[in-house]
Write a protein that holds these residues in place. Structure first.
Motif, short mmCIF file in Angstrom:
data_model
loop_
_atom_site.label_atom_id
_atom_site.label_comp_id
_atom_site.label_asym_id
_atom_site.label_seq_id
_atom_site.Cartn_x
_atom_site.Cartn_y
_atom_site.Cartn_z
N THR A 182 -7.30 -0.66 0.79
CA THR A 182 -8.07 -0.96 1.98
C THR A 182 -8.00 -0.50 3.36
OG1 THR A 182 -8.27 -2.85 1.07
CG2 THR A 182 -9.56 -2.99 2.92
N ASP A 227 -5.97 2.02 -4.52
CA ASP A 227 -6.89 1.17 -3.99
C ASP A 227 -6.49 0.68 -2.93
OD1 ASP A 227 -8.43 -0.44 -4.03
OD2 ASP A 227 -8.34 -2.10 -5.24
N TYR A 257 -7.06 7.26 -8.84
CA TYR A 257 -6.85 6.69 -7.64
C TYR A 257 -5.36 5.23 -7.54
CZ TYR A 257 -9.63 2.93 -8.46
OH TYR A 257 -10.33 2.02 -9.40
N GLU A 283 2.29 1.32 -2.99
CA GLU A 283 2.16 2.26 -4.78
C GLU A 283 1.37 3.96 -4.72
OE1 GLU A 283 0.26 0.98 -7.47
OE2 GLU A 283 1.20 -0.91 -6.77
N ASP A 327 0.99 -1.34 0.06
CA ASP A 327 0.11 0.45 -0.31
C ASP A 327 0.64 1.06 -0.26
OD1 ASP A 327 -2.28 -2.01 0.21
OD2 ASP A 327 -2.46 -1.57 2.27
N LYS A 346 0.05 1.66 -10.84
CA LYS A 346 -0.58 1.51 -11.50
C LYS A 346 -1.34 2.73 -12.06
CE LYS A 346 -2.00 -2.08 -8.98
NZ LYS A 346 -3.01 -2.84 -7.86
N ARG A 367 -4.04 5.00 -12.49
CA ARG A 367 -5.21 5.67 -12.64
C ARG A 367 -4.88 6.71 -11.02
NH1 ARG A 367 -6.64 0.18 -8.19
NH2 ARG A 367 -5.92 -1.31 -10.27
#
Length: 194
Positions: A134, A132, A130, A90, A87, A126, A128
């Motif tokens: 959790t 991702d 955002y 990223e 996390d 990635k 994007r």
């Protein structure tokens, strides 16, 4: 975790108190994040360097941000305290991609446009808008601390409350609460400030 004197009579699920002298509380460090950022710059944008990453306890809805005006990346203290390595990686790579786009093209490209997606592909992030992550379990791990003005013991609760009763018997009306979470790499009972 050390219960305050007199806490033995209280139900432990109702009252938790921490002694500041025994367990220091501090913000998570960002040294590993700085190393990841610099390693990515060295490989993909040599010559670019930024000030040390800013760890922010105020970021609640955002896990990371890049501020072009300051040329600085900010990371949420919650992410560093409770996120896993993937996390954190990223989020950091997402913000590094913004920094590289800004260094190569200035203010012209859109925030998550073609240039951003190309840089993400180049650095392994990635592409994007955002990241991702959790965060549902984070809320259940967060505790709020307040200090008794009489006996100086820290009182922990699952949520902020208008009034609490300390183990010394004094009823408190805390003006502020400090958010903490269990330390990932520490011993049981070690907490980090968010």
């Amino acid at each position: 975790m050390t219960l305050a004197p007199g806490a033995a009579e209280l139900d432990e699920s109702r009252q938790l108190a921490f002694d500041l002298e025994q367990k220091p509380i501090g913000k998570p460090t960002a040294e590993a994040v700085d190393l990841l950022i610099q390693a990515t710059f060295d490989k993909h944008q040599p010559g670019l360097s930024l000030p040390p990453v800013r760890v922010s306890g105020r970021m609640r809805r955002t896990l990371g941000s890049y501020m072009p005006s300051r040329k600085q990346i900010a990371i949420s203290s919650r992410l560093l305290a409770m996120g896993d390595e993937n996390d954190i990686r990223e989020v950091v790579l997402h913000e590094v991609a913004h920094a590289i786009v800004h260094a190569r093209w200035g203010e012209k490209p859109s925030a998550h446009g073609r240039e951003f997606r190309a840089i993400c592909g180049e650095i392994g992030a990635k592409p994007r808008r955002y990241v991702d992550v959790t965060t549902e379990k984070w809320q259940s791990q967060t505790r709020f601390l307040s200090k008794c003005g009489h006996c100086k013991v820290l009182i922990a609760r699952k949520k902020r409350m208008r009034s609490v009763r300390c183990v010394c018997g004094l009823k408190l009306y805390p003006r502020s609460w400090r958010a903490v979470a269990p330390a990932e790499n520490g011993e049981p009972g070690d907490w980090v400030m968010l």
